[in-house]
Design a protein around this motif. Structure first.
Motif, PDB file in Angstrom:
ATOM      1  N   LEU B 100       4.370  10.092  -2.519  1.00  0.00           N
ATOM      2  CA  LEU B 100       3.027   9.755  -2.582  1.00  0.00           C
ATOM      3  C   LEU B 100       2.076   8.771  -2.791  1.00  0.00           C
ATOM      4  O   LEU B 100       0.757   7.936  -3.152  1.00  0.00           O
ATOM      5  CB  LEU B 100       1.769  11.157  -3.239  1.00  0.00           C
ATOM      6  N   MET B 101       3.660   7.740  -3.478  1.00  0.00           N
ATOM      7  CA  MET B 101       2.682   6.984  -4.878  1.00  0.00           C
ATOM      8  C   MET B 101       3.386   6.084  -4.371  1.00  0.00           C
ATOM      9  O   MET B 101       2.894   4.620  -3.646  1.00  0.00           O
ATOM     10  CB  MET B 101       2.866   7.244  -6.761  1.00  0.00           C
ATOM     11  N   PRO B 104       2.933   4.537   0.031  1.00  0.00           N
ATOM     12  CA  PRO B 104       1.791   3.940   0.345  1.00  0.00           C
ATOM     13  C   PRO B 104       1.089   2.702  -0.436  1.00  0.00           C
ATOM     14  O   PRO B 104       0.301   1.666   0.361  1.00  0.00           O
ATOM     15  CB  PRO B 104       0.894   4.596  -0.292  1.00  0.00           C
ATOM     16  N   LEU B 105       2.167   2.032  -1.876  1.00  0.00           N
ATOM     17  CA  LEU B 105       1.731   1.122  -1.997  1.00  0.00           C
ATOM     18  C   LEU B 105       2.679   0.544  -1.596  1.00  0.00           C
ATOM     19  O   LEU B 105       2.842  -1.107  -2.758  1.00  0.00           O
ATOM     20  CB  LEU B 105       1.535   1.321  -3.828  1.00  0.00           C
ATOM     21  N   GLN B 108       2.678  -4.220  -2.479  1.00  0.00           N
ATOM     22  CA  GLN B 108       1.245  -4.434  -3.484  1.00  0.00           C
ATOM     23  C   GLN B 108       1.834  -5.729  -4.659  1.00  0.00           C
ATOM     24  O   GLN B 108       2.564  -5.433  -4.977  1.00  0.00           O
ATOM     25  CB  GLN B 108       0.734  -3.398  -4.151  1.00  0.00           C
TER      26      GLN B 108
END
Lengths: 358, 319
Positions: B100-101, B104-105, B108
């Motif tokens: 969940l974290m 998607p990141l 970055q």
């Protein structure tokens, strides 16, 4: 349809370099200022003014300060609350020493104390980089917090070990202290914040700001093209701490009315860093969005259950609030890592193209 | 002026020489708290090495793991079953964080990932408070057969007392570090971890699954958090105040270097001992409570000479 710069010709350099080159932007900003200075004080309840509007403005100013350091110069600092505290305590000492001087002058002057402290704690940035520097700025935060608790001289040896704000007037209207009305305090804060935002926007688009951004993008390359790193970095620390210091003085004198050392603890630093990141790194308007979002969200969440007529224990609400804030922060970072300011940009771009998709 | 200099530079050493048993006691306490700081720093290092994420949530993971263990036991689960279940919970947490974290990141900037771990901290605080409540709880130390009481050692005409739980903590920490070192050096997954730490792209191109590696490191950090939680919980209570430990571990981290496991241990011991000595011998001079920033000051002094920490990889910058 309305937001379009077609037909607006610039005939001299001054017009080309204006802060708001597009006419609609100028109208928009004028409208916002009219609403902020006239409509809000007349319509909004005094509770909302002192519990929502003033804190948002104060935090926005602190976030702008941190944004100059983190967003523009690339130095992540976790000492903001400490520097805010320096501003607040300096302002308190100044009001004691110089009771006759205008309080606004004193608030602005107390920023210089914060700037001096900021430069001292910025010195390691010349050698330490990245997360190592972030942790090093925590040294400033903890050392300053310790000083606020342990040095009774800072609070004039009073028993409560807290700053007690004296009443000061401006044109015979009380501005600080228990007699000041929320409307006066709001207007004074708003005036200072608007003026300092305007100065900041001119700093970041001038030579100094460009130096900072070069340092942020790659400091070795910046050094090679002739930017003096130590000057740029220390200046960034000084200006950033100045903004934080003024924000701290405003926070105590015009919002809280009294403050203990605990008002400037590490959590405050984290919250301001949140505001900068959620708002958008390297964006002044983003600092306002971030402050409004982070300060407004808990206020909003507190009202939520009552709106739907659900009775929940207040402790549970607080815990749910923590979860929601945490989840929203992660969600925001996933959806838009460049922050609310980027959403604003996208919105403006869409408006320009409307009714066409691109 | 001379008197102040005397108080700073001579008097503390006179005191140390005058009461060697007190000095040994102070050193021992510093050593133990240093080892425990090192355990938290270890959790940071594991995640930083493998994913470049500066995981601020390590502190709350410690609290969360300890609370889960105590909470399960309070519901009537036998101690060791509760321990096993807590390990499962940490695994679920690791998978959840990755799905969940982190996923998607991916790609970055570091600061965004750092902030995301802040969000995770807030989320876990709220979750923990809702499930377990905020009041402090007692760690189930005796049910887990952790020793109690103290050993006394008569020396220099006085005596030095060693808490048995502290000795156990030191032993467990050493075993844990040794296991992790072997795991990193010798096993297949350990090698993959080091490859990912070197370069994400190169690791991907030789067929290492980043997702799997991230779950593994977050799980390992969760286990370290559980061990830390048990040890700290046995020394004081299990409460949300323990998360402040994350801030204590940061100077250890910069002192040892973000990427070095031995660095975390050595850094922890230096900070722990320095903090206790400073507080005990120089503290009265400055007023109490200096341990809140002394660790950072010690770390800063070291950093000025080695900007990447004692054992960190040399930072090479190219244009």
């Amino acid at each position: 349809m309305f937001y379009r710069e077609t037909g607006q010709y610039k005939t001299d350099y001054a017009a080309d370099m204006a802060l708001f080159p597009i006419r609609q932007d100028r109208i928009g900003i004028a409208l916002i200022l009219v609403v902020a200075f006239i409509v809000i004080p007349l319509t909004v309840s005094s509770f909302t003014l002192s519990a929502v509007m003033i804190p948002i403005l104060v935090f926005a100013l602190a976030a702008i300060g941190l944004n100059l350091l983190t967003g523009y110069t690339g130095l992540i600092s976790l000492g903001t609350a400490g520097f805010m505290g320096v501003g607040a305590y300096a302002c308190y000492k100044l009001t004691t020493w110089l009771p006759g001087v205008n309080i606004i002058v004193l608030i602005l002057a107390s920023g210089f104390a914060a700037a001096a402290v900021g430069v001292v704690f910025g010195l390691p940035s010349l050698r330490i980089k990245g997360f190592y520097l972030t942790v090093a700025t925590l040294a400033a935060q903890f050392f300053l917090s310790w000083c606020f608790v342990r040095v009774p001289w800072l609070v004039n040896y009073n028993v409560s070990n807290a700053i007690e704000v004296p009443t000061r007037t401006l044109f015979d209207i009380p501005v600080t202290g228990p007699n000041a009305t929320p409307v006066t305090r709001y207007l004074v804060v708003l005036g200072i914040v608007v003026a300092m935002t305007w100065i900041a926007s001119n700093i970041v688009r001038g030579r100094i700001g460009r130096n900072w951004m070069a340092v942020r993008d790659m400091d070795i390359a910046a050094e090679l093209i002739g930017i003096r790193l130590y000057r740029a970095k220390l200046l960034a620390f000084a200006v950033s701490s100045y903004y934080a210091g003024v924000a701290g003085a405003l926070m105590v004198f015009l919002w809280l009315g009294a403050a203990e050392a605990d008002s400037f603890n590490i959590n405050q630093s984290f919250i301001i860093l949140f505001m900068v990141i959620i708002g958008g790194l390297g964006s002044l308007i983003g600092s306002f969005f971030g402050a409004a979002f982070i300060w407004g969200l808990p206020v909003f969440l507190k009202q939520m259950p009552a709106m739907f007529g659900i009775a929940v224990a207040s402790a549970t609400i607080e815990h749910i609030q923590f979860m929601v804030v945490g989840a929203l922060i992660i969600m925001f970072l996933i959806v838009e890592p460049h922050g609310l300011a980027r959403l604003w940009q996208i919105g403006k771009q869409k408006l320009r193209m409307w009714p066409f998709p691109y | 002026m001379l008197e102040i200099l005397y108080k700073i530079f001579i008097d503390p050493f006179v005191q140390m020489g005058g009461a060697p048993d007190l000095l040994i006691q102070t050193l021992w306490e510093g050593l133990v708290s240093g080892v425990l700081y090192a355990l938290i720093a270890l959790g940071f290092v594991l995640i930083f090495k493998a994913s470049g994420v500066f995981n601020f949530a390590q502190g709350i993971m410690v609290v969360f793991a300890a609370l889960t263990l105590v909470g399960l036991h309070a519901k009537g689960v036998p101690a060791f079953l509760a321990l096993a279940l807590t390990v499962v919970v940490m695994l679920v947490l690791a998978i959840g964080v990755e799905r969940l974290m982190l996923r998607p990141l991916v790609n970055q900037p570091d600061i965004i990932l750092f902030m995301a771990t802040f969000g995770l901290t807030y989320f876990l605080i709220g979750l923990g408070e809702i499930i377990f409540g905020g009041e402090p709880k007692v760690m189930i130390a005796s049910e887990l057969y952790l020793p109690k009481g103290a050993l006394e050692w008569k020396v220099f005409g006085g005596f030095v007392s060693f808490q048995k739980i502290d000795i156990a903590a030191a032993v467990i920490a050493s075993v844990m570090v040794a296991t992790l070192a072997v795991f990193f050096q010798k096993t297949r997954i350990g090698r993959a971890l080091r490859a990912v730490a070197d370069s994400h792209k190169a690791a991907l191109s030789v067929g290492i699954s980043l997702e799997q590696i991230w779950v593994v490191v977050w799980f390992a950090a969760g286990i370290v958090a559980l061990a830390t939680g048990i040890m700290w919980g046995a020394r004081s209570d299990v409460s949300f105040a323990l998360q402040i430990l994350a801030l204590k571990a940061l100077p250890v981290l910069i002192l040892g270097g973000f990427t070095s496991i031995p660095g975390a241990i050595v850094g922890g011991v230096i900070i722990g001992v320095g903090e206790k000595l400073g507080e005990f011998y120089w503290g009265p001079l400055l007023g109490s409570g200096i341990e809140s920033w002394l660790a950072y000051a010690i770390a800063l002094v070291f950093l000025l000479f080695r900007p990447q920490g004692l054992f960190g990889e040399k930072i090479i910058e190219r244009i």
